[in-house]
Design an enzyme around this catalytic site. Structure first.
Site, PDB file in Angstrom:
ATOM      1  N   GLU A  69      10.182  -0.810   9.701  1.00  0.00           N
ATOM      2  CA  GLU A  69      10.917  -1.925   9.495  1.00  0.00           C
ATOM      3  C   GLU A  69      10.763  -2.161   8.048  1.00  0.00           C
ATOM      4  OE1 GLU A  69      10.802  -4.962  13.022  1.00  0.00           O
ATOM      5  OE2 GLU A  69       8.837  -4.838  12.249  1.00  0.00           O
TER       6      GLU A  69
ATOM      7  N   CYS B  36      11.424  -5.418   0.705  1.00  0.00           N
ATOM      8  CA  CYS B  36       9.939  -5.028   0.947  1.00  0.00           C
ATOM      9  C   CYS B  36       9.966  -3.487   1.783  1.00  0.00           C
ATOM     10  CB  CYS B  36       9.629  -6.315   1.884  1.00  0.00           C
ATOM     11  SG  CYS B  36       7.989  -6.230   2.569  1.00  0.00           S
TER      12      CYS B  36
ATOM     13  N   CYS C 120      -0.341   1.388  10.867  1.00  0.00           N
ATOM     14  CA  CYS C 120      -1.399   1.251   9.807  1.00  0.00           C
ATOM     15  C   CYS C 120      -2.843   1.340  10.500  1.00  0.00           C
ATOM     16  CB  CYS C 120      -1.434  -0.190   8.975  1.00  0.00           C
ATOM     17  SG  CYS C 120      -2.476  -0.256   7.737  1.00  0.00           S
TER      18      CYS C 120
ATOM     19  N   CYS D 233      -6.860  -4.588   9.869  1.00  0.00           N
ATOM     20  CA  CYS D 233      -6.937  -6.066   9.447  1.00  0.00           C
ATOM     21  C   CYS D 233      -6.577  -6.924  10.744  1.00  0.00           C
ATOM     22  CB  CYS D 233      -5.958  -6.369   8.320  1.00  0.00           C
ATOM     23  SG  CYS D 233      -6.352  -5.259   6.841  1.00  0.00           S
TER      24      CYS D 233
ATOM     25  N   CYS E   4      -3.171  -9.278  11.107  1.00  0.00           N
ATOM     26  CA  CYS E   4      -1.972  -8.374  10.789  1.00  0.00           C
ATOM     27  C   CYS E   4      -1.374  -7.838  12.169  1.00  0.00           C
ATOM     28  CB  CYS E   4      -2.054  -7.576   9.784  1.00  0.00           C
ATOM     29  SG  CYS E   4      -0.632  -6.439   9.349  1.00  0.00           S
TER      30      CYS E   4
ATOM     31  N   CYS F  30       5.378 -11.725   6.086  1.00  0.00           N
ATOM     32  CA  CYS F  30       4.154 -10.822   5.707  1.00  0.00           C
ATOM     33  C   CYS F  30       3.155 -10.988   7.029  1.00  0.00           C
ATOM     34  CB  CYS F  30       3.325 -11.667   4.900  1.00  0.00           C
ATOM     35  SG  CYS F  30       4.130 -11.596   3.231  1.00  0.00           S
TER      36      CYS F  30
HETATM   37  N1  SAH Z   1      -1.165  -2.670   3.487  1.00  0.00           N
HETATM   38  C1  SAH Z   1      -0.815  -3.689   2.150  1.00  0.00           C
HETATM   39  C2  SAH Z   1       0.630  -3.913   2.171  1.00  0.00           C
HETATM   40  C3  SAH Z   1       1.114  -4.301   3.397  1.00  0.00           C
HETATM   41  S1  SAH Z   1       0.406  -5.951   3.975  1.00  0.00           S
HETATM   42  C4  SAH Z   1      -1.821  -4.583   2.053  1.00  0.00           C
HETATM   43  O1  SAH Z   1      -2.537  -5.151   3.051  1.00  0.00           O
HETATM   44  O2  SAH Z   1      -1.970  -5.305   1.089  1.00  0.00           O
HETATM   45  C5  SAH Z   1       1.410  -6.976   3.149  1.00  0.00           C
HETATM   46  C6  SAH Z   1       0.562  -8.440   2.954  1.00  0.00           C
HETATM   47  O3  SAH Z   1       0.621  -9.199   3.886  1.00  0.00           O
HETATM   48  C7  SAH Z   1      -0.853  -8.385   2.858  1.00  0.00           C
HETATM   49  O4  SAH Z   1      -0.921  -9.071   1.599  1.00  0.00           O
HETATM   50  C8  SAH Z   1      -1.426  -9.171   3.792  1.00  0.00           C
HETATM   51  O5  SAH Z   1      -2.558  -9.588   3.464  1.00  0.00           O
HETATM   52  C9  SAH Z   1      -0.448 -10.093   4.391  1.00  0.00           C
HETATM   53  N2  SAH Z   1      -0.710 -10.413   5.768  1.00  0.00           N
HETATM   54  C10 SAH Z   1      -1.108  -9.663   6.864  1.00  0.00           C
HETATM   55  N3  SAH Z   1      -1.046 -10.428   7.899  1.00  0.00           N
HETATM   56  C11 SAH Z   1      -0.507 -11.592   7.668  1.00  0.00           C
HETATM   57  C12 SAH Z   1      -0.065 -12.749   8.146  1.00  0.00           C
HETATM   58  N4  SAH Z   1      -0.393 -12.980   9.624  1.00  0.00           N
HETATM   59  N5  SAH Z   1       0.064 -13.711   7.664  1.00  0.00           N
HETATM   60  C13 SAH Z   1       0.467 -13.625   6.186  1.00  0.00           C
HETATM   61  N6  SAH Z   1       0.192 -12.467   5.494  1.00  0.00           N
HETATM   62  C14 SAH Z   1      -0.304 -11.559   6.277  1.00  0.00           C
HETATM   63 FE1  SF4 Z   2      -2.628  -2.553   7.188  1.00  0.00          FE
HETATM   64 FE2  SF4 Z   2      -1.558  -4.842   7.735  1.00  0.00          FE
HETATM   65 FE3  SF4 Z   2      -4.207  -4.651   6.656  1.00  0.00          FE
HETATM   66 FE4  SF4 Z   2      -1.913  -4.322   5.081  1.00  0.00          FE
HETATM   67  S1  SF4 Z   2      -2.681  -6.192   6.243  1.00  0.00           S
HETATM   68  S2  SF4 Z   2      -3.781  -2.908   5.252  1.00  0.00           S
HETATM   69  S3  SF4 Z   2      -0.501  -3.364   6.743  1.00  0.00           S
HETATM   70  S4  SF4 Z   2      -3.073  -4.007   8.603  1.00  0.00           S
END
Ligand code: SAH
Ligand code: SF4
Length: 357
Positions: free
Chosen positions: A94, A111, A118, A122, A125, A337
């Site tokens: 996406e 974006c 991934c 995390c 996420c 995000c």
């Molecule tokens: N993998 C990279 C870029 C993609 S994630 C990274 O982690 O930086 C993009 C952003 O979304 C990251 O800053 C992450 O911390 C944030 N993110 C992940 N889950 C989220 C959520 N549930 N609400 C708000 N931001 C979130």
């Molecule tokens: Fe991967 Fe989501 Fe963590 Fe970014 S925030 S590194 S996309 S698992």
């Protein structure tokens, strides 16, 4: 039959060498890039200033499109557009197009995803829940932009690698794509308008700085205590933020990059102690703290209330930490995000959002 290569993965130098090996002139490479990125064509047959023979050769050796467009959702709240694409081998990714001209003058941000799924795990996420599928090729990264420009009829002037995936786990392809979108005869997106966001892959950050890459860098911090960060972001285990911080302190002043630290605010990471620990971390120049209220998903965390956000922001302001609070765009279409999850939410969203395609 061998699968055709994606032509959009080639740099200008590689294309020039290819044309020379065919006995063609070097300038054909620039003409080709103009067709691919400026005119945004679907096939080599449309390249009318190339001979029939040359078009035939390109057609046999390469694919002009790297992704298949599947579906677009448009947010009723803010007009954010989320695009679903399918790769040649059937993976779904996406991308999101965000019009943030409410707060910032005429800004249109794309974006982009760097991987299908991934591997970083995390816990807050949605992309993490998919697990890792594979790295995207440079062409698959660039074609997200091509399709979004073609379908929306709008040219973005800003790119963030904040979609699905960890860009620094796919370093070569991400940097190759960033370099190609910067070409003046291609998209011509300024290096200052391209931001790569990482969860904190130390080797990638160090390489990025050592190679003098000109793009903006964002590091997703999200917790101020190592133990807690390790639980929420397993990347902390092999890549302690303290080490990254020490490395940055040494190398960053000489680099010319702009650095943003991203902090996703949950109910459990915005205490006064967190604010104080953040203050300590901000001893570098030119570093900005970008706060994002946690978006909903299938995680077990609570988003902060508006009042809690305001209190945390005030505490940081009093301590002179340079902050911005990011508005959440496209939350009704699961395009904000941390909400990108391939096709998982598309059906749910279809009944909620209008598709103005
Ligand atoms: N993998 C990279 C870029 C993609 S994630 C990274 O982690 O930086 C993009 C952003 O979304 C990251 O800053 C992450 O911390 C944030 N993110 C992940 N889950 C989220 C959520 N549930 N609400 C708000 N931001 C979130
Ligand atoms: Fe991967 Fe989501 Fe963590 Fe970014 S925030 S590194 S996309 S698992």
């Amino acid at each position: 039959m061998m699968e055709k290569k994606f032509i959009k993965s080639l740099t200008i130098k590689e294309l020039e060498d290819h044309f020379i090996s065919l006995g063609e002139k070097k300038y054909r490479a620039r003409q080709l890039m103009n067709w691919l990125y400026e005119k945004n064509v679907d096939s080599f047959q449309e390249m009318t200033n190339f001979s029939k023979e040359l078009r035939g050769h390109l057609e046999d050796a390469f694919s002009a499109r790297a992704l298949e467009f599947v579906e677009r959702l448009v947010s009723r709240i803010d007009g954010t557009e989320k695009y679903l694409f399918r790769t040649r081998d059937g993976a779904y990714i996406e991308s999101v197009l965000i019009k943030s001209d409410v707060s910032e003058e005429g800004r249109l941000t794309a974006c982009l995803s760097s991987q299908a799924g991934c591997a970083m795990g995390c816990r807050f996420c949605e992309t993490a829940k998919l697990g890792f599928v594979r790295d995207l090729e440079a062409a698959e990264i660039l074609d997200q932009l091509c399709h979004m420009r073609r379908i929306s009829g709008q040219r973005n002037n800003n790119v963030v690698f904040m979609g699905m995936g960890e860009p620094f786990m796919n370093y070569d392809n991400v940097l190759r794509a960033a370099d190609i979108m910067n070409y003046s005869f291609g998209f011509h997106i300024s290096v200052r308008k391209i931001t790569i966001s990482t969860s904190g892959v130390r080797a990638g950050i160090e390489r990025f700085i050592d190679e003098r890459r000109p793009y903006n860098l964002a590091i997703s911090l999200n917790d101020t205590e190592p133990e807690k960060r390790m639980r929420n972001m397993p990347v902390e285990r092999g890549n302690p933020i303290a080490d990254i911080s020490a490395m940055l302190e040494k190398k960053f002043p000489a680099s010319r990059n702009r650095l943003t630290v991203v902090y996703v605010m949950r109910q459990d990471n915005i205490s006064s102690d967190d604010a104080r620990r953040l203050k300590k971390m901000f001893r570098y120049n030119r570093v900005k703290l970008n706060l994002i209220p946690l978006n909903r998903g299938s995680h077990e965390y609570d988003s902060p209330t508006e009042e809690q956000v305001n209190r945390f922001v005030r505490e940081l302001e009093i301590m002179n930490v340079p902050i911005t609070v990011r508005k959440s765009f496209g939350s009704d279409i699961f395009g904000a995000c941390g909400q990108l999850s391939g096709k998982k939410y598309t059906e749910i969203c279809n009944s909620m959002a209008k598709d103005v395609q």
